[in-house]
Design an enzyme around this catalytic site. Structure first.
Site, PDB file in Angstrom:
ATOM      1  N   ASP A   1      -0.183  -7.628   1.740  1.00 44.04           N
ATOM      2  CA  ASP A   1       0.286  -6.238   1.652  1.00 44.04           C
ATOM      3  C   ASP A   1       1.815  -6.152   1.702  1.00 44.04           C
ATOM      4  O   ASP A   1       2.400  -5.779   2.713  1.00 44.04           O
ATOM      5  CB  ASP A   1      -0.343  -5.432   2.796  1.00 44.04           C
TER       6      ASP A   1
ATOM      7  N   SER B   1       4.180   2.099   8.299  1.00 45.74           N
ATOM      8  CA  SER B   1       3.814   1.062   7.330  1.00 45.74           C
ATOM      9  C   SER B   1       5.021   0.542   6.567  1.00 45.74           C
ATOM     10  O   SER B   1       5.872   1.324   6.132  1.00 45.74           O
ATOM     11  CB  SER B   1       2.793   1.600   6.329  1.00 45.74           C
ATOM     12  N   GLY B   2       5.065  -0.774   6.384  1.00 45.93           N
ATOM     13  CA  GLY B   2       6.153  -1.403   5.647  1.00 45.93           C
ATOM     14  C   GLY B   2       7.345  -1.744   6.508  1.00 45.93           C
ATOM     15  O   GLY B   2       8.230  -2.484   6.089  1.00 45.93           O
TER      16      GLY B   2
ATOM     17  N   HIS C   1       0.827  -1.218   0.000  1.00 51.65           N
ATOM     18  CA  HIS C   1       0.000   0.000   0.000  1.00 51.65           C
ATOM     19  C   HIS C   1       0.856   1.260   0.000  1.00 51.65           C
ATOM     20  O   HIS C   1       0.376   2.324  -0.390  1.00 51.65           O
ATOM     21  CB  HIS C   1      -1.042  -0.035   1.131  1.00 51.65           C
TER      22      HIS C   1
END
Ligand code: 4AZ
Length: 276
Positions: free
Chosen positions: A136, A233-234, A83
């Site tokens: 994801d 995120s990530g 994402h």
């Protein structure tokens, strides 16, 4: 409820942008107990596999252009969240981001320490489902290799580190309060791997996503307080010295009853071997 993508740091920036580049805005902080929420400052030298994803063109230079996290799993290979590569996050299609960089060895994003490495190739998981958030992850190939010592081992299926109750740590430069207070230096929060049932009950399916144990891991604290947040995120979730997850999504940050949801690394390994 808003889709999860709206709650990323990058999206907040894009939504708030009058121009393509803007400094980080800081709305009024939420409850200070929800604090990487509940974390502590750490040195990137002690977790050199933690890297920042950055684009100064898209996000401005104040914090080196950081908008997501990533993890070094091989000398030229970094994992991040799929994402993070979406137009909703970047503001333009990925192909138009000319200065996508991986930053390693930089504690303080306001400095020039460490290395900025160009990304030669981005592969988004072909099985990624932006609606449920399943799968994801994206695989970045670097233009230069990092030292072997920067890599972290991935946890395969059946690894004991996935057992509920296992202590884990999440790393990132993201929001430390849930109120838009993006960290300048790397933080880590200690969380607990939770049973799939906890997240299946918390996230049975909504605009936020649907918890699916095959490709996701549930972690946090039942009481809330320690969690990943926007901008993380990530980034890595590590247990027993192995990478078990990537920061992916959740309802808010650090709230009781709403654990963090992470991309399950054993599923990443499975998919990568299939498409290799
Ligand atoms: C986000 O918006 C985000 N509390 C990341 C992690 C979590 C929630 C939101 C987990 O990037």
């Amino acid at each position: 409820m808003r889709p999860p993508i709206v709650r990323t740091l990058a999206q907040a920036l894009v939504l708030g942008a009058a121009a393509a580049v803007l400094p980080l805005a800081s709305p009024a902080p939420a409850a200070a107990d929800s604090v990487v929420i509940g974390g502590r400052p750490v040195r990137v030298a002690d977790s050199p596999w933690t890297v920042a994803l950055a684009s100064r063109d898209r996000f401005g230079g104040t914090r080196s252009g950081q908008f997501c996290g990533g993890v070094v799993i091989a000398r030229s290979t970094v994992l991040t969240a799929a994402h993070c590569m979406r137009e909703e996050v970047l503001g333009v299609p990925l192909g138009r981001v000319r200065d996508l960089k991986v930053i390693s060895g930089r504690d303080d994003l306001a400095t020039n320490t460490g290395n900025e490495i160009s990304v030669r190739r981005v592969r988004i998981n072909p099985e990624y489902d932006a609606y449920t958030n399943a799968g994801d992850f994206a695989v970045l190939t670097l233009s230069e290799a990092l030292p072997e010592a920067y890599t972290i081992r991935t946890a395969g299926a059946g690894d004991a580190a996935y057992e509920p109750g296992t202590g884990a740590a999440v790393y990132g430069w993201g929001d430390t309060t849930g109120g838009g207070d993006y960290a300048r230096t790397l933080h880590a929060a200690d969380v607990t791997v939770l049973a799939d049932k906890v997240c299946e009950e918390a996230y049975p399916g909504s605009a936020d996503g649907t918890y699916t144990s095959a490709s996701m891991v549930c972690a946090g604290e039942l009481k809330g307080g320690r969690d990943a947040c926007q901008g993380d995120s990530g980034g890595p979730l590590v247990a027993q010295g192995r990478l078990i997850g990537l920061v992916s999504w959740g309802d808010g940050c650090g709230q009781a009853g709403s654990p963090g949801v992470y991309t399950r690394i054993s599923d990443v390994v499975r998919v990568m071997s299939r498409y290799a």
